[in-house]
Motif scaffolding. Structure first.
Motif, PDB file in Angstrom:
ATOM      1  N   THR A 133       0.219   3.635  -3.514  1.00 45.38           N
ATOM      2  CA  THR A 133       0.210   3.663  -2.059  1.00 45.38           C
ATOM      3  C   THR A 133       1.235   2.690  -1.498  1.00 45.38           C
ATOM      4  O   THR A 133       2.016   3.024  -0.586  1.00 45.38           O
ATOM      5  CB  THR A 133      -1.190   3.306  -1.523  1.00 45.38           C
ATOM      6  OG1 THR A 133      -2.152   4.179  -2.110  1.00 45.38           O
ATOM      7  CG2 THR A 133      -1.248   3.439  -0.013  1.00 45.38           C
ATOM      8  N   ILE A 134       1.245   1.475  -2.020  1.00 45.96           N
ATOM      9  CA  ILE A 134       2.212   0.475  -1.545  1.00 45.96           C
ATOM     10  C   ILE A 134       3.638   0.908  -1.874  1.00 45.96           C
ATOM     11  O   ILE A 134       4.558   0.728  -1.063  1.00 45.96           O
ATOM     12  CB  ILE A 134       1.883  -0.899  -2.148  1.00 45.96           C
ATOM     13  CG1 ILE A 134       0.606  -1.449  -1.506  1.00 45.96           C
ATOM     14  CG2 ILE A 134       3.043  -1.875  -1.959  1.00 45.96           C
ATOM     15  CD1 ILE A 134       0.151  -2.786  -2.035  1.00 45.96           C
ATOM     16  N   ALA A 135       3.835   1.515  -3.031  1.00 42.40           N
ATOM     17  CA  ALA A 135       5.174   1.991  -3.387  1.00 42.40           C
ATOM     18  C   ALA A 135       5.670   3.023  -2.377  1.00 42.40           C
ATOM     19  O   ALA A 135       6.837   2.998  -1.966  1.00 42.40           O
ATOM     20  CB  ALA A 135       5.161   2.585  -4.796  1.00 42.40           C
ATOM     21  N   ALA A 136       4.780   3.923  -1.952  1.00 42.85           N
ATOM     22  CA  ALA A 136       5.160   4.932  -0.964  1.00 42.85           C
ATOM     23  C   ALA A 136       5.456   4.290   0.386  1.00 42.85           C
ATOM     24  O   ALA A 136       6.396   4.687   1.089  1.00 42.85           O
ATOM     25  CB  ALA A 136       4.053   5.972  -0.828  1.00 42.85           C
ATOM     26  N   ALA A 137       4.650   3.291   0.760  1.00 41.67           N
ATOM     27  CA  ALA A 137       4.890   2.588   2.027  1.00 41.67           C
ATOM     28  C   ALA A 137       6.251   1.897   1.995  1.00 41.67           C
ATOM     29  O   ALA A 137       7.010   1.930   2.980  1.00 41.67           O
ATOM     30  CB  ALA A 137       3.781   1.576   2.278  1.00 41.67           C
TER      31      ALA A 137
END
Length: 445
Positions: free
Chosen positions: A336-340
């Motif tokens: 999720t953080i990677a996508a953000a």
């Protein structure tokens, strides 16, 4: 070792050798293999199983919880081995697995204490491989499919949700700072916690993606002076939310639109999404965060509140995917953080809520049980069993498994939010003081 344990082990050895020689009937072989798995799996309490062939099996060290179940279908042991989650849920719904002592929550607590052993079951491993192969189709949610998925769960009777949710119809993880709060108190505290992280002030434009029945949007407008646009794909929710805004006298400051977030073209000071990201699907992460980046003003702040997993990879449970949330995908925090970050935004704060959802689901289960007969008049017995299983299995996944809830704060600029997290507690304390003052004067803040 007691005589009964010795006898039990001797039966395993005897029937195991007969399986190897091909001299055991398929139904008995299936039960023997299931019993071997349960012998490794059950680490707490006592589980007694009455199998379809009239045999009795006992597992676990003893003590509480103690549960007895009866299997009435000869094919069920093999089905439980092949796809444990799906077969267990369907057997409970269909009545081919009957609980004769103890409760469903006790049964799931016993069976879900050791998730590593569950994941090592051959059927579980095979289904994970199949899910990985089918991943894009399973968790790909274009707008047309998203509409259908939302309707499957959220466009059922609002009366059903009123049986177990709090008075504000908050259908997401509550916030239990001490663990002693009532459900209504914990949901109020959840809204306050989210508002604090949004750094609200009067007049700000807020987008609520996945606005549900409108409770959070109304709260942000009434308590913080925001102007809120709520988005939902559910016809039932949009109708109820608009009625709520009108009844609250806030129609001028709160609007609700039946629109997919990807179709949003406005610009907002704040964007919040609570309990909706789980429906996006793995292939939709970049579109979701790309939308947040696009609709946020340069000094804007976003907050994502979602269910996640600490498993190596995200995914979905076969039974939950089939009966409750089609198209659902529970992400890992890392993906999720990677996508953000791929969207170009800053991750400015992360908080992981571990057991808060387990407590929320416990409250929901108890409330649903108290209103079960009413639910049966709305639907039928099989539906009630499905809903019981849904609430109970999700609770144990949070209590004993790998699920949690995370809140991720996002911004376009790294200086948009204060340098430390003190402002969150200060804002919550300020809201408490404001409410106390309101109570004393008799005026709504």
């Amino acid at each position: 070792m007691s005589d009964s344990e010795t006898s039990h082990n001797e039966r395993f050895e005897h029937e195991g050798s007969r399986i190897l020689r091909g001299r055991l009937a398929p139904a008995r072989a299936g039960m023997w293999l299931l019993a071997k798995s349960l012998g490794r799996l059950v680490r707490i309490g006592r589980l007694t199983v009455f199998d379809p062939l009239g045999e009795t099996w006992r597992f676990g060290p003893g003590g509480e919880p103690a549960v007895s179940v009866r299997l009435t279908d000869r094919a069920l042991p093999a089905q439980l081995l092949a796809n444990p989650s799906l077969a267990l849920g369907e057997a409970y719904m269909d009545g081919t697995l009957r609980i004769e002592a103890g409760t469903l929550r006790d049964l799931l607590s016993i069976c879900m204490t050791d998730m590593d052993t569950i994941d090592a079951l051959p059927g579980r491993r095979l289904n994970r491989c199949l899910d990985a192969f089918r991943n894009r189709r399973l968790h790909h949610n274009p707008i047309s499919r998203s509409h259908a998925n939302v309707a499957h769960h959220y466009d059922i009777s609002t009366e059903l949700y009123d049986l177990f949710l709090d008075a504000d119809r908050q259908y997401s993880c509550a916030y239990f700072p001490t663990g002693t709060e009532t459900l209504d108190e914990a949901q109020t505290l959840k809204k306050r916690h989210i508002a604090a992280k949004l750094l609200l002030r009067p007049g700000l434009e807020v987008l609520d993606i996945g606005s549900g029945w409108g409770g959070l949007a109304v709260e942000l407008a009434r308590q913080h002076g925001a102007r809120v646009t709520g988005l939902s794909l559910s016809t039932e929710q949009i109708t109820a939310a608009r009625d709520r805004a009108a009844q609250s006298g806030l129609s001028g400051r709160v609007t609700f639109e039946q629109r997919d977030y990807r179709e949003e073209r406005g610009q907002y000071d704040r964007v919040v999404s609570v309990g909706m990201f789980e429906h996006v699907g793995r292939s939709g992460f970049d579109a979701f965060f790309g939308t947040l980046q696009r609709v946020l003003k340069p000094d804007g702040v976003g907050l994502l509140h979602a269910i996640g997993t600490k498993a190596p990879k995200g995914g979905s449970d076969p039974w939950v995917r089939k009966y409750i949330f089609p198209g659902g995908y529970l992400p890992t925090l890392s993906e999720t953080i990677a996508a953000a970050e791929r969207s170009g935004m800053w991750v400015t704060d992360v908080e992981v809520l571990r057991l808060h959802y387990a407590e929320t689901l416990r409250h929901w289960s108890e409330r649903f049980a108290a209103e079960r007969e009413t639910a049966r008049t709305l639907y039928d017995e099989r539906f009630c069993r499905m809903w019981e299983f849904y609430l109970a299995v999700c609770e144990m996944a949070f209590r004993n498994g790998r699920l949690m809830v995370f809140q991720i704060q996002l911004a376009k600029r790294h200086d948009t939010v204060p340098l430390t997290r003190d402002y969150i507690a200060e804002a919550e304390a300020g809201q408490i003081a404001k409410n106390i003052s309101s109570d004393r004067t008799g005026r709504t803040p």
